[in-house]
Design an enzyme around this catalytic site. Sequence first.
Site, PDB file in Angstrom:
ATOM      1  N   GLY B 236       0.807  -1.226   0.000  1.00  0.00           N
ATOM      2  CA  GLY B 236       0.000   0.000   0.000  1.00  0.00           C
ATOM      3  C   GLY B 236       0.836   1.269   0.000  1.00  0.00           C
ATOM      4  N   HIS B 237       0.136   2.399  -0.112  1.00  0.00           N
ATOM      5  CA  HIS B 237       0.848   3.681  -0.189  1.00  0.00           C
ATOM      6  C   HIS B 237       1.566   4.011   1.123  1.00  0.00           C
ATOM      7  CE1 HIS B 237      -3.260   5.870   0.666  1.00  0.00           C
ATOM      8  NE2 HIS B 237      -3.040   4.911   1.502  1.00  0.00           N
ATOM      9  N   ASN B 238       2.760   4.622   0.954  1.00  0.00           N
ATOM     10  CA  ASN B 238       3.561   5.088   2.095  1.00  0.00           C
ATOM     11  C   ASN B 238       4.114   3.970   2.957  1.00  0.00           C
ATOM     12  OD1 ASN B 238       1.224   7.466   1.787  1.00  0.00           O
ATOM     13  ND2 ASN B 238       3.351   8.144   1.903  1.00  0.00           N
TER      14      ASN B 238
END
Lengths: 344, 344, 344
Positions: B236-238
């Site tokens: 996922g993002h980050n």
Amino acid sequence: MWLLADLAKAIDAEMIGNGNTTISGIATLERAEPHHLSFLSNPRYRPQLGNTKAGAVIVGDADRDGTQVPRLVVRNAYASYAKAAQLLYPEKRPQPGVHPSAVIDPTAHIPANCSVGPHTSVAADTRLHEGVVLGAGVRIGSGVEVGAGSFLHDGVTIYDACSVGQRCILHSGVVIGADGFGMAWSGSSWIKIPQIGRVLIGNDVEIGANTTIDRGALDDTIIEDGVKLDNLIQIGHNVRIGAHTVIAGCTGISGSTHVGKGCRIGGGVGIVGHVEICDGTTISGFSLITKSISVPGVYTSSIPSQPHRTWMNTLASLRSLPELTKTIHALKRQQNDTTEDGQS
Amino acid sequence: MWLLADLAKAIDAEMIGNGNTTISGIATLERAEPHHLSFLSNPRYRPQLGNTKAGAVIVGDADRDGTQVPRLVVRNAYASYAKAAQLLYPEKRPQPGVHPSAVIDPTAHIPANCSVGPHTSVAADTRLHEGVVLGAGVRIGSGVEVGAGSFLHDGVTIYDACSVGQRCILHSGVVIGADGFGMAWSGSSWIKIPQIGRVLIGNDVEIGANTTIDRGALDDTIIEDGVKLDNLIQIGHNVRIGAHTVIAGCTGISGSTHVGKGCRIGGGVGIVGHVEICDGTTISGFSLITKSISVPGVYTSSIPSQPHRTWMNTLASLRSLPELTKTIHALKRQQNDTTEDGQS
Amino acid sequence: MWLLADLAKAIDAEMIGNGNTTISGIATLERAEPHHLSFLSNPRYRPQLGNTKAGAVIVGDADRDGTQVPRLVVRNAYASYAKAAQLLYPEKRPQPGVHPSAVIDPTAHIPANCSVGPHTSVAADTRLHEGVVLGAGVRIGSGVEVGAGSFLHDGVTIYDACSVGQRCILHSGVVIGADGFGMAWSGSSWIKIPQIGRVLIGNDVEIGANTTIDRGALDDTIIEDGVKLDNLIQIGHNVRIGAHTVIAGCTGISGSTHVGKGCRIGGGVGIVGHVEICDGTTISGFSLITKSISVPGVYTSSIPSQPHRTWMNTLASLRSLPELTKTIHALKRQQNDTTEDGQS
């Protein structure tokens, strides 16, 4: 570059402080610099509010006095941050035009303001509406319809006869309309059941990278308006997903299951086929749904990890639980006998 | 074709036996023929060591006398096998050059010793370093950087502004930099939060087929040096994955989670968002992590299958466990009363 | 358009009623119109049999008198429906020919009755047999063999040296032959183990969208005849899947595991590496297999969801179960003492 006063107007916020503050980007409270707008929506970050170097912050009413920097006071800080971010970082779209390496069937309809990338193919009788973007290496079958403003990123595949609504975003590697998993056992081998339904996708749907949505067997697979799907999700044939439902990554939904509107489904979830999940249901990540749900609420069956040895002990106990249950019932009977003896 | 003596030197092994043995390949102890090198690293295969027809074997010190065939004695037989295999089966790379069907933006930088396959596209301001290989149907966005010697197999997609380090291998269908799953509920629909971070991938990273790594929302998603990801993984993002961490297939890691260095994460694992996993953590396959881990060790929550009926009994007991717990506590109280009565 | 009498003959059914009924499609009992053939195989739909508007229905012997409409009486209604559907909806195949945008190595062998779509590439020494269809954007490596009649949909990737049997269907995004997940720890970094095996796929295999099958490390990964794989499945290196086994979506099978013939494996299943699953095994969806299975039967470890609070109570009890077990054993000892005391 925006003036804070203009942003306040655009997102309908109450402004406190200097409206001439210039804002050119967004950053977290911790990392923001004076040209950044920041925001506080998750209470765990409240301690950072006092120290932020942001030029301005978006806050809820409760935090209106939590900082001295110019601020935009709103009802829903997270939604307002989203709106401001859309203004500060407008989506980039490629120039209109069809790349010379694209292969377009002469019967396909592509308005002049669409953009079609290199090595993309569009088959017969397909219709793109105004402003559609197809990235590089996109493959669109025949008889497909793509609604106005939709953006299909590099490497998306749409099988014949499926349709995508307006303002949708499909990320790379998405496959729409492959055959559902349908076959019958003849006694000696599996006979394929032709999958003659379609996939119909509503407006404002976003679909994450490498997610797959199978076409229906007889009827259609339907994704309603505003649905948001994360990456690597599998949607079986004849599934229906209700409007504005969100589903996190790695979740699989088996054939003919209907998920209601406004549901929130976690990652790594499994839902068996042929069940109905009512509107407004929340399913925790890593949980399994084996029956229809008719009462909205949160449903869970996931087990958080423990240190391995602790878990192995628990697991051993779990496995002897049926035996243990018998022991307890025997003890109870004995106890009752003893007590009765004592009372007699 | 190698002389055993040369192989011994190349992988820094002690040689016992005829150094003029010629070796042209590697095979398991069971299947090896006289032109093969074999190896013993998993003790379960020790019984095969005496009977192997291999021309030579790699063994650890404990097995130096376990066979009469020429042998290479090393400290770590599995690692030495890996090194020998790399020498015997050097990676094949296509000839340098850009295929005429590739579409390269004039502002892209591609050294002459790179190889770019058919139907591959490279957008504006992208820089490939020395010796990069792009397979067929690869799609590289704008402002991307790919480090020296990296190999992007057929059908990889890299979104704008992401970067890949040196000597990386990305397998087919990998998608780097699609939008993270970020949106805010307005009260009537989901507002997309622009995903303006990037994906930054270090050196010597290998990523399996159809794995997806989302770009960051505000900050970047980071995959550090030496990370190895299997197929069909969702990052996922980050998220940040620490150096030399390995993750098996079908695992999903939710947004903003940080995984430490040197972790070993099994297949089918789920890790929720916004947690920290410390360096050196092992997570068993099919387990769920819902909280930060600050003590290295093995963490597990998976349940191995049983015959269906046995499991159904266990499950029924599990479901009545809260009731059973009450019964036990009642029994205990009664027991204590009885005992006290007896004592009084 | 078929006459019912002709369909009856073609699928070897006993016909009751008007053989001149014309049939042009198939629909469910509920939605069928007079030009449709329908069928009853799932008993839950029996109540709809009396009211269907279908022109004819396929039924088992038990339902031969359950309706007045013309009917085809068969032994296995679901299999007969599949056969009839194949006749009424014959698979559409593109015209033979190689699209001018395809890139075919001069040493590749492609019979004239094959179809090769736009932006597809076929590398050196690859052989397609009669009637093979490659969709758009397909990438075939060197030394690959594809058997007669197989259909590789848009965006499939086959790595070097792999082979696909006859009459196979590979859906979009399938990746065959990427490197298995093999590496050895050197003490400071992971050393890649060259993956020199192949993937060999038998006849009549269907593989769902975005499924990945890794090549073997030393030996080959093998998918036997008649295997059916759903979407987003991961098959590790050196796995063998026995003939006619079916596997539902999102399942992962780790390296060197052998699955027998005629197995039925649910969705979201995990199977660890290096185990043997015997012929005829059924594994329930969302279950984990950690050991070899030598007795056919149904194996399960999945837990259906409950309302969140109920599950949290169960989970709390589960975690205190080892403690509880001790309490029960103590109670039992005490009870026995008490009883003995009473008896003495």
